[in-house]
Design an enzyme around this catalytic site. Sequence first.
Site, PDB file in Angstrom:
ATOM      1  N   CYS A 291      -1.832   8.585   2.862  1.00  0.00           N
ATOM      2  CA  CYS A 291      -2.202   8.272   1.709  1.00  0.00           C
ATOM      3  C   CYS A 291      -3.062   8.597   0.784  1.00  0.00           C
ATOM      4  CB  CYS A 291      -2.089   6.785   1.608  1.00  0.00           C
ATOM      5  SG  CYS A 291       0.254   6.655   1.811  1.00  0.00           S
TER       6      CYS A 291
ATOM      7  N   GLU B  76       0.203  -1.363   0.028  1.00  0.00           N
ATOM      8  CA  GLU B  76       0.289   0.384  -0.268  1.00  0.00           C
ATOM      9  C   GLU B  76       1.337   1.111   0.527  1.00  0.00           C
ATOM     10  OE1 GLU B  76      -1.586   3.319   1.195  1.00  0.00           O
ATOM     11  OE2 GLU B  76      -2.361   1.904   3.433  1.00  0.00           O
TER      12      GLU B  76
END
Length: 455
Positions: A262, A228
Amino acid sequence: MAIATVNPFTGETVKTFQALSDIEIEQKLSLAQAQFLKYRTIPLSQRSQWLSEAATILEQERDRFGKLLTLEMGKPLKAAIAEVEKCALVCRFYAEHAAQYLADVSVQTDATTSLIKYQPLGIVLAVMPWNFPFWQVFRFAAPALMAGNVGLLKHASNVPQSALAIEEIFTRAGFPEGAFQTLLVGADKVAAIVEDDRVKAATLTGSEPAGASLAATAGKQIKKVVLELGGSDPFIVMPSADLDQAVQTAVTARMINNGQSCIAAKRFIIAEEIADQFIDRLVEQYKQLKIGDPMSMDTDIGPLATPGILQDLDQQVEISVQQGAKVLIGGHALRDRPGNFYLPTILSEIPKGCLAEHDEFFGPVALVFRVPDLESAIARANDSPFGLGASAWTQDQTEQDRFISELEAGAVFINGMVKSDVRMPFGGIKRSGFGRELGREGILEFVNVKSVWVK
């Protein structure tokens, strides 16, 4: 990089740690492997009981752990406490649902009995970032431990106390010694650990270069990886949107975790028809944000986690302005106080080819783009190397369907901000990584899906 707690609000070095020696790393690997051979046979009901106890510890001591997160990386205390509570939630979720997700599945074939069995892999290495020191770890650890794997955590070097606290929580909850261990090591030790035959898989949340490096090492060893990585999530607002709600959510979505997330909204793609209204309201909302001590419950924006992050963000904005972007508010670091503070910033009129067009800005900087229509909004949103999440605001059903179908992202939210939820798979596409965490998919990433045929 030193392994140390450095208060980002004051710049004070609070505590330093000695990195593990190669001998100590070997001892922890040996312990993990020995424990796995026993741990994989422990009934799911017992693992569930231990994980539920971990959730109870998190809930009962959320204030203590929240203060630790704030001390180490500077997030506002109210957000840190919420992060700890979310970790308890993911523990309870897998404690309750793992048996269902891992149950044998019968399949009708030409055999007398055909089954799909889900079995653990072994030692899973987690390389985790500083921005959500607890959440990023627990969302890996909860499903991995429930599946029968054992975990090794290589956390970011600026959150060592958080890393040790997580191991403490699992130990206090009853998990046997070696089921979950923290490794206080630098990034230079990761490749050798991944290459060790006893380590069967790895997961990383972090930067694109770090993910590429880990994936390359694991690929040479033919080992499973979940990544990720970065994101530059679009936040699209069309003329039919509830503008008040969209603006309010836009501020929250960009400023979450002091802008260091993010899945924070970073590129605001606004229909020309409503762009002036949206931008004016966004600027006014930015003016109301309170910057200050992250330990204060009324602080909205705390410091960035490290001086390096502050310097990188400052340079990105400076270059973007030199290339023609216009600063509507903010645009520089706060130099009149200690700490890694950057003013909440909005950049607009970003020209083609500008650094701000495609780079990820990891801090409280919003990038605003005007578009004439739906087609342009989708094209602008997809014009990114990243594909983590996307948020689109419209009451028009046709537009909603187009966004759901055509936005290139691991998650699409209509009239809501991008978030992770324990019940739904989470992850990205393109350079935002691959694999999924959370939900049913999250526990199946680190299992052997075994086909069984009995005649």
